[in-house]
Write a protein that holds these residues in place. Structure first.
Motif, mmCIF file in Angstrom:
data_model
loop_
_atom_site.group_PDB
_atom_site.id
_atom_site.type_symbol
_atom_site.label_atom_id
_atom_site.label_comp_id
_atom_site.label_asym_id
_atom_site.label_seq_id
_atom_site.Cartn_x
_atom_site.Cartn_y
_atom_site.Cartn_z
ATOM 1 N N LEU A 105 0.832 -1.198 0.000
ATOM 2 C CA LEU A 105 0.000 0.000 0.000
ATOM 3 C C LEU A 105 0.870 1.251 0.000
ATOM 4 C CD1 LEU A 105 -2.955 1.105 0.278
ATOM 5 C CD2 LEU A 105 -2.492 1.252 2.739
ATOM 6 N N TRP A 106 1.881 1.270 0.834
ATOM 7 C CA TRP A 106 2.770 2.428 0.934
ATOM 8 C C TRP A 106 3.447 2.699 -0.406
ATOM 9 C CZ3 TRP A 106 7.608 4.611 0.859
ATOM 10 C CH2 TRP A 106 7.824 5.710 1.703
ATOM 11 N N ASP A 107 3.925 1.675 -1.064
ATOM 12 C CA ASP A 107 4.569 1.844 -2.373
ATOM 13 C C ASP A 107 3.600 2.435 -3.393
ATOM 14 O OD1 ASP A 107 7.033 0.924 -1.539
ATOM 15 O OD2 ASP A 107 6.751 -1.111 -2.303
ATOM 16 N N GLY A 108 2.351 1.963 -3.369
ATOM 17 C CA GLY A 108 1.365 2.487 -4.301
ATOM 18 C C GLY A 108 1.103 3.967 -4.090
ATOM 19 N N TRP A 109 1.032 4.388 -2.827
ATOM 20 C CA TRP A 109 0.792 5.799 -2.528
ATOM 21 C C TRP A 109 2.027 6.647 -2.818
ATOM 22 C CZ3 TRP A 109 -3.426 8.378 0.217
ATOM 23 C CH2 TRP A 109 -4.593 7.604 0.259
ATOM 24 N N ILE A 110 3.208 6.100 -2.578
ATOM 25 C CA ILE A 110 4.432 6.836 -2.925
ATOM 26 C C ILE A 110 4.502 7.053 -4.435
ATOM 27 C CG2 ILE A 110 6.923 6.494 -3.181
ATOM 28 C CD1 ILE A 110 6.273 7.800 -0.592
ATOM 29 N N ASN A 111 4.002 6.090 -5.201
ATOM 30 C CA ASN A 111 3.950 6.266 -6.652
ATOM 31 C C ASN A 111 3.084 7.472 -7.016
ATOM 32 O OD1 ASN A 111 4.396 5.401 -9.430
ATOM 33 N ND2 ASN A 111 2.245 4.774 -9.411
ATOM 34 N N ILE A 112 1.954 7.628 -6.347
ATOM 35 C CA ILE A 112 1.093 8.794 -6.578
ATOM 36 C C ILE A 112 1.820 10.073 -6.169
ATOM 37 C CG2 ILE A 112 -1.072 9.911 -5.888
ATOM 38 C CD1 ILE A 112 -1.398 7.484 -7.766
ATOM 39 N N TRP A 113 2.505 10.035 -5.038
ATOM 40 C CA TRP A 113 3.273 11.201 -4.601
ATOM 41 C C TRP A 113 4.309 11.595 -5.659
ATOM 42 C CZ3 TRP A 113 3.877 15.089 -1.238
ATOM 43 C CH2 TRP A 113 5.128 15.692 -1.166
ATOM 44 N N ASN A 114 5.025 10.605 -6.172
ATOM 45 C CA ASN A 114 6.052 10.901 -7.171
ATOM 46 C C ASN A 114 5.454 11.509 -8.439
ATOM 47 O OD1 ASN A 114 8.081 9.929 -5.497
ATOM 48 N ND2 ASN A 114 7.966 7.852 -6.326
ATOM 49 N N GLN A 115 4.229 11.123 -8.772
ATOM 50 C CA GLN A 115 3.545 11.748 -9.891
ATOM 51 C C GLN A 115 3.151 13.180 -9.544
ATOM 52 O OE1 GLN A 115 0.209 9.306 -10.976
ATOM 53 N NE2 GLN A 115 1.453 7.529 -11.493
ATOM 54 N N ALA A 116 2.601 13.381 -8.356
ATOM 55 C CA ALA A 116 2.124 14.708 -7.958
ATOM 56 C C ALA A 116 3.250 15.737 -7.961
ATOM 57 C CB ALA A 116 1.470 14.634 -6.579
ATOM 58 N N VAL A 117 4.443 15.315 -7.576
ATOM 59 C CA VAL A 117 5.582 16.230 -7.522
ATOM 60 C C VAL A 117 5.901 16.808 -8.900
ATOM 61 C CG1 VAL A 117 8.083 16.319 -7.125
ATOM 62 C CG2 VAL A 117 6.592 15.202 -5.458
ATOM 63 N N LYS A 118 5.592 16.053 -9.944
ATOM 64 C CA LYS A 118 5.922 16.497 -11.304
ATOM 65 C C LYS A 118 4.982 17.585 -11.812
ATOM 66 C CE LYS A 118 7.757 11.903 -12.439
ATOM 67 N NZ LYS A 118 9.172 12.278 -12.373
ATOM 68 N N ASP A 119 3.804 17.732 -11.191
ATOM 69 C CA ASP A 119 2.853 18.785 -11.553
ATOM 70 C C ASP A 119 2.517 18.752 -13.043
ATOM 71 O OD1 ASP A 119 1.127 20.902 -11.297
ATOM 72 O OD2 ASP A 119 2.679 22.436 -11.082
ATOM 73 N N ARG A 120 2.084 17.579 -13.521
ATOM 74 C CA ARG A 120 1.645 17.450 -14.908
ATOM 75 C C ARG A 120 0.604 16.335 -14.980
ATOM 76 N NH1 ARG A 120 4.191 13.225 -17.597
ATOM 77 N NH2 ARG A 120 6.082 12.377 -16.640
ATOM 78 N N ASN A 121 0.024 16.120 -16.146
ATOM 79 C CA ASN A 121 -1.104 15.199 -16.282
ATOM 80 C C ASN A 121 -0.692 13.738 -16.115
ATOM 81 O OD1 ASN A 121 -2.675 17.408 -16.839
ATOM 82 N ND2 ASN A 121 -2.654 17.110 -19.051
ATOM 83 N N PHE A 122 -1.482 13.022 -15.335
ATOM 84 C CA PHE A 122 -1.346 11.572 -15.204
ATOM 85 C C PHE A 122 -2.748 10.964 -15.215
ATOM 86 C CE2 PHE A 122 2.659 12.946 -13.353
ATOM 87 C CZ PHE A 122 3.556 12.022 -13.869
ATOM 88 N N PRO A 123 -2.861 9.727 -15.640
ATOM 89 C CA PRO A 123 -4.177 9.071 -15.645
ATOM 90 C C PRO A 123 -4.691 8.834 -14.232
ATOM 91 C CG PRO A 123 -2.596 7.893 -17.037
ATOM 92 C CD PRO A 123 -1.811 8.869 -16.224
ATOM 93 N N ALA A 124 -6.009 8.666 -14.132
ATOM 94 C CA ALA A 124 -6.585 8.240 -12.868
ATOM 95 C C ALA A 124 -6.013 6.877 -12.500
ATOM 96 C CB ALA A 124 -8.105 8.162 -12.973
ATOM 97 N N VAL A 125 -5.876 6.620 -11.214
ATOM 98 C CA VAL A 125 -5.280 5.370 -10.737
ATOM 99 C C VAL A 125 -6.206 4.736 -9.709
ATOM 100 C CG1 VAL A 125 -3.348 4.339 -9.480
ATOM 101 C CG2 VAL A 125 -2.909 6.143 -11.151
ATOM 102 N N ARG A 126 -6.416 3.460 -9.835
ATOM 103 C CA ARG A 126 -7.150 2.692 -8.830
ATOM 104 C C ARG A 126 -6.431 1.367 -8.637
ATOM 105 N NH1 ARG A 126 -13.616 1.721 -8.770
ATOM 106 N NH2 ARG A 126 -13.431 3.995 -8.659
ATOM 107 N N PHE A 127 -6.140 1.014 -7.379
ATOM 108 C CA PHE A 127 -5.509 -0.281 -7.125
ATOM 109 C C PHE A 127 -6.002 -0.821 -5.797
ATOM 110 C CE2 PHE A 127 -2.454 2.894 -5.571
ATOM 111 C CZ PHE A 127 -2.238 2.455 -4.267
#
Length: 431
Positions: A200-222
């Motif tokens: 779970l932590w790895d999945g959320w860190i992946n979202i964090w790493n996307q958010a830091v880039k401040d650009r478009n990413f697809p919706a994510v559900r896991f």
């Protein structure tokens, strides 16, 4: 029943411990040692803005977790608003003892705070002491243009990821409350915590790493085990609320006294067609025999019309002569709980906890939605808390007041209590 599934990551995950600090830097910054025996309790907690001993429950949970993060570990925080001197001090102290503290908040709110606000305080303090750290371990606070992972909308996340606090690893916390004094003094909020769950932590860190880039990413559900995480901006996904409510059967419940499935909904803002769809589903379940109860803060007239005749109450205590959501006391939770016949189990238990109002803006903004399947303790706590708010809510659908518009109020329905506690008192309590 939701089967265990593998984390569906669209981008490679970075390791949680993304680097280590140089020995000299550790010694210089470790102003206060964390308690290595401290244990972060998993589960859900709520605050109560009217009750002194319960107002600061969530803030205390956050502060205790942050205080016990040892040097060399990481804190990753995303919040729509950070506006609390005492919370700021906790994160600054963590940084100074060698913790990597990285924070994202709304750009518009950061600018609105001005020179003396928490954003500028954190920006100055977290910018010092990074020279000897590897880039991945430097501390900072940043903003996103609009959403961090999409176009338009708002940065509205409310989550904190901690690699280790005391004796506890992989802390994933999220909920409805921002990192502000108002979240305790004015609002009913929830905060959930999951620990020792690396997937779970790895999945959320992946979202964090996307958010830091401040650009478009697809919706994510896991889904990891029995926890489903969904991150907006949504596209063609099933609405997180309907992902639960569509699985409800109203009769045959094995874990309620009446045999009826209990549905408890607490969502602050309902709007547009999205809010109407969820309201129609709630009405359908009510008419099918479910035990449905709803508390909310703001709701469009057409949605109130859908719910007419149901047990739905507006939790807004007006402070002063006119309604004003920046002063009033109100429900700010954004989720629901189901106990009964759900997802194919007669004794099912489900909780949806999130940052997301049920509006078009919520659909397109940075939001997190977390569904906890088969957690009886959490479902019971959530349902009981909605019952408590419902009992105390002063307004029915008939005497609804628009808390977003100070010019509109219903004469004779002003509530001047509970007392308008000043923020200084809150800060003193937390200290």
């Amino acid at each position: 029943m939701v089967a265990a599934a593998v984390v569906l990551s669209l981008f490679p995950l970075r390791p949680a411990h993304a680097g280590s600090l140089a020995g000299g830097e550790l010694q210089r910054l470790s102003a206060r040692a964390a308690d290595p025996s401290y244990v972060v309790a998993p589960g859900i907690v709520f605050n109560h803005p009217f009750r002194k001993k319960k107002r600061t429950r969530i803030q205390r949970k956050i502060i205790n977790t942050v205080r016990n993060v040892p040097a060399g570990e990481t804190i990753r925080l995303a919040t729509w608003n950070f506006d609390s001197p005492i919370l700021a001090r906790a994160f600054i102290k963590a940084h100074r003892r060698g913790v990597s503290v990285q924070i994202i908040m709304s750009r518009g709110l950061a600018r609105a705070q001005g020179a003396g606000g928490s954003y500028q305080t954190l920006r100055s303090a977290l910018g010092k002491g990074n020279a000897d750290r590897p880039p991945s371990m430097r501390s900072w606070i940043r903003t996103c243009r609009y959403t961090c992972r999409g176009k338009g909308g708002a940065m509205h996340f409310k989550f904190m990821l901690v690699s280790r606090s005391g004796a506890t690893n992989w802390v994933v916390s999220q909920g409805s409350g921002n990192f502000t004094g108002a979240a305790a003094v004015q609002q009913f909020n929830d905060w959930t915590t999951v620990t020792e769950n690396k997937a779970l932590w790895d999945g959320w860190i992946n979202i964090w790493n996307q958010a830091v880039k401040d650009r478009n990413f697809p919706a994510v559900r896991f889904t990891t085990g029995e926890i489903t995480s969904t991150f907006a901006p949504h596209k063609s996904d099933v609405d997180p609320a309907l992902a639960v409510l569509n699985k409800v059967q109203c009769t045959g419940a094995a874990n309620t006294a009446s045999g009826r499935t209990k549905v408890r909904i607490a969502n602050a803002v309902w709007g547009e067609e999205r809010g109407a769809r969820i309201a129609r589903k709630a009405r359908e379940l009510d008419r099918a025999g479910c035990d449905v109860e709803i508390v909310f803060m703001m709701m469009q007239r057409k949605i109130r019309a859908i719910l007419r005749g149901m047990r739905a109450k507006q939790m807004v205590y007006i402070v002063g002569a006119t309604a004003d959501k920046f002063k009033d006391r109100y429900v700010h939770l954004k989720g629901l709980a189901v106990q009964g016949n759900v997802a194919g189990a007669a004794d099912g238990n489900v909780v949806l906890s999130s940052s997301e109002n049920w509006t078009r803006l919520g659909w397109h903004s940075d939001e997190q939605d977390v569904i906890f399947w088969n957690d009886a303790t959490m479902a019971s706590k959530y349902a009981n808390w909605v019952d408590l708010i419902y009992r105390q809510a002063p307004r029915s659908l008939n005497n609804y007041v628009n808390s977003a518009d100070p010019a509109r109020r219903v004469p004779g329905t002003e509530y001047l209590k509970p007392k308008d506690y000043p923020f200084e008192d809150l800060e003193a309590e937390l200290g």
